[in-house]
Motif scaffolding. Sequence first.
Motif, mmCIF file in Angstrom:
data_model
loop_
_atom_site.group_PDB
_atom_site.id
_atom_site.type_symbol
_atom_site.label_atom_id
_atom_site.label_comp_id
_atom_site.label_asym_id
_atom_site.label_seq_id
_atom_site.Cartn_x
_atom_site.Cartn_y
_atom_site.Cartn_z
ATOM 1 N N ALA A 165 -14.324 -0.145 -15.294
ATOM 2 C CA ALA A 165 -13.458 0.106 -16.446
ATOM 3 C C ALA A 165 -13.870 -0.795 -17.612
ATOM 4 O O ALA A 165 -14.540 -1.799 -17.420
ATOM 5 C CB ALA A 165 -12.009 -0.153 -16.074
ATOM 6 N N TYR A 218 -15.250 -4.449 -16.834
ATOM 7 C CA TYR A 218 -14.234 -5.307 -16.233
ATOM 8 C C TYR A 218 -14.816 -6.199 -15.137
ATOM 9 O O TYR A 218 -14.446 -7.366 -15.019
ATOM 10 C CB TYR A 218 -13.118 -4.428 -15.674
ATOM 11 C CG TYR A 218 -12.012 -5.178 -14.980
ATOM 12 C CD1 TYR A 218 -11.122 -5.946 -15.708
ATOM 13 C CD2 TYR A 218 -11.849 -5.112 -13.605
ATOM 14 C CE1 TYR A 218 -10.109 -6.634 -15.082
ATOM 15 C CE2 TYR A 218 -10.840 -5.792 -12.973
ATOM 16 C CZ TYR A 218 -9.963 -6.555 -13.708
ATOM 17 O OH TYR A 218 -8.965 -7.229 -13.084
ATOM 18 N N GLY A 219 -15.737 -5.662 -14.355
ATOM 19 C CA GLY A 219 -16.347 -6.440 -13.269
ATOM 20 C C GLY A 219 -17.015 -7.691 -13.799
ATOM 21 O O GLY A 219 -16.886 -8.786 -13.238
ATOM 22 N N LEU A 243 -2.911 -6.399 -11.733
ATOM 23 C CA LEU A 243 -3.788 -5.425 -12.389
ATOM 24 C C LEU A 243 -4.885 -5.027 -11.414
ATOM 25 O O LEU A 243 -5.776 -5.819 -11.106
ATOM 26 C CB LEU A 243 -4.403 -6.034 -13.651
ATOM 27 C CG LEU A 243 -3.462 -6.291 -14.819
ATOM 28 C CD1 LEU A 243 -4.191 -7.016 -15.932
ATOM 29 C CD2 LEU A 243 -2.903 -4.988 -15.349
ATOM 30 N N LYS A 244 -4.775 -3.808 -10.923
ATOM 31 C CA LYS A 244 -5.800 -3.322 -9.993
ATOM 32 C C LYS A 244 -6.741 -2.424 -10.774
ATOM 33 O O LYS A 244 -6.454 -1.243 -10.988
ATOM 34 C CB LYS A 244 -5.149 -2.584 -8.834
ATOM 35 C CG LYS A 244 -4.371 -3.531 -7.974
ATOM 36 C CD LYS A 244 -3.666 -2.850 -6.851
ATOM 37 C CE LYS A 244 -2.892 -3.876 -6.059
ATOM 38 N NZ LYS A 244 -1.697 -3.330 -5.463
ATOM 39 N N VAL A 245 -7.816 -3.004 -11.201
ATOM 40 C CA VAL A 245 -8.696 -2.327 -12.142
ATOM 41 C C VAL A 245 -10.058 -2.113 -11.507
ATOM 42 O O VAL A 245 -10.612 -3.014 -10.866
ATOM 43 C CB VAL A 245 -8.831 -3.159 -13.434
ATOM 44 C CG1 VAL A 245 -9.692 -2.434 -14.443
ATOM 45 C CG2 VAL A 245 -7.475 -3.461 -14.022
ATOM 46 N N ASP A 246 -10.563 -0.921 -11.688
ATOM 47 C CA ASP A 246 -11.896 -0.589 -11.205
ATOM 48 C C ASP A 246 -12.919 -1.434 -11.950
ATOM 49 O O ASP A 246 -12.762 -1.715 -13.135
ATOM 50 C CB ASP A 246 -12.153 0.897 -11.468
ATOM 51 C CG ASP A 246 -13.419 1.367 -10.792
ATOM 52 O OD1 ASP A 246 -13.363 1.672 -9.604
ATOM 53 O OD2 ASP A 246 -14.463 1.411 -11.472
ATOM 54 N N ARG A 247 -13.971 -1.813 -11.225
ATOM 55 C CA ARG A 247 -14.922 -2.727 -11.869
ATOM 56 C C ARG A 247 -15.719 -2.058 -12.982
ATOM 57 O O ARG A 247 -16.300 -2.739 -13.813
ATOM 58 C CB ARG A 247 -15.861 -3.327 -10.822
ATOM 59 C CG ARG A 247 -16.707 -2.338 -10.079
ATOM 60 C CD ARG A 247 -17.603 -3.062 -9.112
ATOM 61 N NE ARG A 247 -16.832 -3.673 -8.028
ATOM 62 C CZ ARG A 247 -17.379 -4.247 -6.969
ATOM 63 N NH1 ARG A 247 -18.688 -4.324 -6.879
ATOM 64 N NH2 ARG A 247 -16.646 -4.746 -6.012
#
Lengths: 204, 159
Positions: free
Chosen positions: B125, A133-134, B119-123
Amino acid sequence: MGRRIPVPVVNAGSMADIAFLLLIFFLVTTTIETEAGIDRKLPPVQKEPIVIEHKEKNILSVLLDGAGRLMVEGDLTEITDLRTITKAFVDNGGASEHDDGYCGHCKGLGDATSSDNPSKAIVLVKTQRETEYGMYVAVQNELVGAYNELRNREGQRLYQQDYTDMERQYQDPKTLSATKVELKKRIQHLRELYPLNILEPSQQ
Amino acid sequence: MSKFRKSTTDRPEVSTASLPDIVFMLLFFFMTVTVMKDDTLKVKNELPNATEVKRLEKKDRVISIYVGGPNDQFVGALGTESRIQLDDKFANLSDVGPYILERLAKMPEELRPFVTISLKVDRKANMGLINDIKQELRTIGTLKINYTTYEGDTFMNLK
């Protein structure tokens, strides 16, 4: 009866201690959260899958694979170069002056093998399930950054103000509503000059 | 001589009576700016960095979805695969739609068209799960999303 009873003084010394206690509690629990992020609008659900009827040269394909590699138009690319590539692609203005898709405000190279017009240019972002995702956010950030830079340039040329500045001013509750109407017109015009066409095809 | 000495020893005390006022002032400042965290995170949530960000101003029209690997105390039971957290519970992908609709139903009607899904997503994920969530959001028709990030150098995400 000349004797006066002295008024007892309330000792306020401990008041500070109590206040300090509360203060420290709030200091510890406070998280001054300023939430920010990249806005995006999802496409509505279509019954039929959309078939893109665009020339190959109007599409910039960006592929992010599961191992964190970035491919632009089939070539392995460093993410630091993505912004420049996107800008060059969108701002290319490949259509010649006599064609109907001619782009008067483009300052690109006018390469016939690249995009005709910013309104026709499409950035296609493909990801794999394992893509981090990053990495994805970094790519989105660079793409939005490229568009913002182009819009800023046009904003400076037409209205002597950056596009990002206008947006910030528009969001500001202190801005007068009369100014807002004018700003909205300008923002929309800039968005029409460089529409953000980022597509993410669904995986099969 | 004795006169001088007397005047030096008999100094007035510094009044501390205004100290509480000052402290109270600070206290009120912190009380007003404090946002109590309403969700306890059960997933790792190190957001990615980005530079081209827009602020999420109005809290009343934002619904958050957290995604990330489970916290250390849940790793034994759940493994390290990324999970979705809604409010303060772990959730399945199929719970996302009903949860958003439930939250929307609780909102005043005039706010509903302006709702943004943060959307608070961990990097760390994976995009597969994120795309699934986006698909869920599309089917229920909440199309405005925000990839919530920290402000900072975006190339740090790659490390």
